[in-house]
Design an enzyme around this catalytic site. Structure first.
Site, PDB file in Angstrom:
ATOM      1  CE  LYS A  68      -1.211   6.577  17.148  1.00 58.70           C
ATOM      2  NZ  LYS A  68      -2.456   6.858  17.858  1.00 58.70           N
ATOM      3  CB  SER A 106       1.853   3.207   8.747  1.00 61.41           C
ATOM      4  OG  SER A 106       3.036   3.924   9.043  1.00 61.41           O
ATOM      5  CB  VAL A 107       0.062   0.380  13.353  1.00 64.66           C
ATOM      6  CG1 VAL A 107       0.490  -0.302  14.652  1.00 64.66           C
ATOM      7  CG2 VAL A 107      -0.909   1.513  13.668  1.00 64.66           C
ATOM      8  CG  ASP A 122     -11.398   8.328  17.825  1.00 59.91           C
ATOM      9  OD1 ASP A 122     -12.511   8.114  17.293  1.00 59.91           O
ATOM     10  OD2 ASP A 122     -10.328   8.302  17.186  1.00 59.91           O
ATOM     11  CG  LEU A 161       1.565  -4.669  13.298  1.00 61.46           C
ATOM     12  CD1 LEU A 161       1.559  -4.199  14.745  1.00 61.46           C
ATOM     13  CD2 LEU A 161       1.365  -6.182  13.231  1.00 61.46           C
ATOM     14  N   GLY A 162      -0.688  -2.262   9.981  1.00 63.71           N
ATOM     15  CA  GLY A 162      -1.891  -1.624   9.433  1.00 63.71           C
ATOM     16  C   GLY A 162      -1.592  -0.221   8.951  1.00 63.71           C
ATOM     17  CD  GLU A 163      -0.017   1.088   4.482  1.00 60.76           C
ATOM     18  OE1 GLU A 163       0.766   1.986   4.106  1.00 60.76           O
ATOM     19  OE2 GLU A 163      -0.456   0.201   3.740  1.00 60.76           O
ATOM     20  N   GLY A 164      -3.603   3.649   8.014  1.00 56.26           N
ATOM     21  CA  GLY A 164      -4.818   4.459   8.051  1.00 56.26           C
ATOM     22  C   GLY A 164      -4.634   5.690   7.190  1.00 56.26           C
TER      23      GLY A 164
END
Length: 276
Positions: free
Chosen positions: A36, A20-21, A134, A13-16
């Site tokens: 996550k 990653s998610v 946050d 779904l996503g990467e930071g």
């Protein structure tokens, strides 16, 4: 099929920078979930590994503690030397980041509704003794791309007022930090009010109140400068919304919203007037 514990991984779904998610399926509960997962190399790093394990454990400790329609639920977590992940409710509409660009701004009534729901969720968390620390568009999830239902996520950096020992400094996203966070002062719910004010600023103007070429300059500006009013950047921003943003982002806590209720009340008032 790739698995993580009992979960079947369905896609990314996503990467930071640190995690990653993944979209996954829980065959026991028979539901889709979001996982996550901290990158293994982050966990192996002596300093960062300790910090991110702490953040995961912090978030996992909230499982079942925060039950609110606008807070993403935590179902499960696993933290050891090699791996670390938290399993949460899957919220399909993406994050609020997609509406923070000048070419993708939402109508004012929808912006008010989103921020209003965030104030109610954060007031609820505050009454459970929790400050998020946050708040940013990436941590506000949309239930659907066209709706205004939201879920606040990522309580890893949360501060538990009942046990101040959990306070870790230097956590948070610099652009959304309150002046109190920048100065490493003791934090209350007013730090989240400030950060949500920054999110509102961005949803109204498509830009951040403070921008700089490096974090040091950015933090200096947050602590010392007054940003341009949203209406100065976008004249059609209603006067009431302009005033709400400016009050939420006051540097002096005396001039700032004292409670989430005050913030919610002003948003509800603006919604009625803009609706008319």
């Amino acid at each position: 099929m790739e698995r993580l514990g009992k979960y079947e991984l369905r896609g990314l779904l996503g990467e930071g920078a640190t995690s990653s998610v993944h979209l996954a399926y829980d065959p026991f509960a028979q539901r889709e979930v979001a996982i996550k997962r901290i990158y293994p190399e982050v966990l192996r790093d002596p300093e960062r590994g300790r910090l991110y394990r702490h953040l995961l454990i912090n978030e996992a400790s909230l499982a079942g503690r925060l039950s609110h329609p606008h807070i993403a639920q935590i179902f499960d977590a696993m933290v050891d030397e090699q791996d670390g992940y938290v399993v949460m409710e899957y919220v399909p509409g993406g994050t609020l980041e997609q509406y923070c660009r000048p070419d993708a701004l939402l109508p004012f009534d929808r912006v008010i509704e989103i921020i209003f729901k965030a104030t109610r969720a954060l007031d609820y968390a505050y009454h459970q003794g929790i400050t998020h620390r946050d708040i940013k568009p990436a941590n506000i999830l949309m239930a659907s791309p066209e709706g205004q239902d939201i879920k606040i996520s990522d309580f890893g950096a949360a501060l538990f007022t009942a046990a101040d020992a959990t306070q870790i400094s230097g956590v948070g996203s610099p652009a959304y930090m309150s002046p109190q966070q920048v100065r490493e002062m003791p934090l209350t719910h007013q730090t989240d009010i400030y950060s949500l004010g920054v999110v509102l600023y961005q949803l109204l103007t498509g830009r951040l109140p403070f921008e700089a070429s490096n974090n040091y300059s950015l933090l200096y500006r947050i602590a010392n400068e007054i940003p341009p009013a949203p209406a100065a950047l976008r004249p059609e921003v209603p006067e009431e919304l302009d005033a709400i943003v400016q009050r939420a982002m006051q540097k002096d806590l005396e001039d700032h919203y004292q409670t989430w209720i005050e913030f919610s009340h002003d948003l509800a008032h603006a919604f009625r007037n803009i609706g008319l």
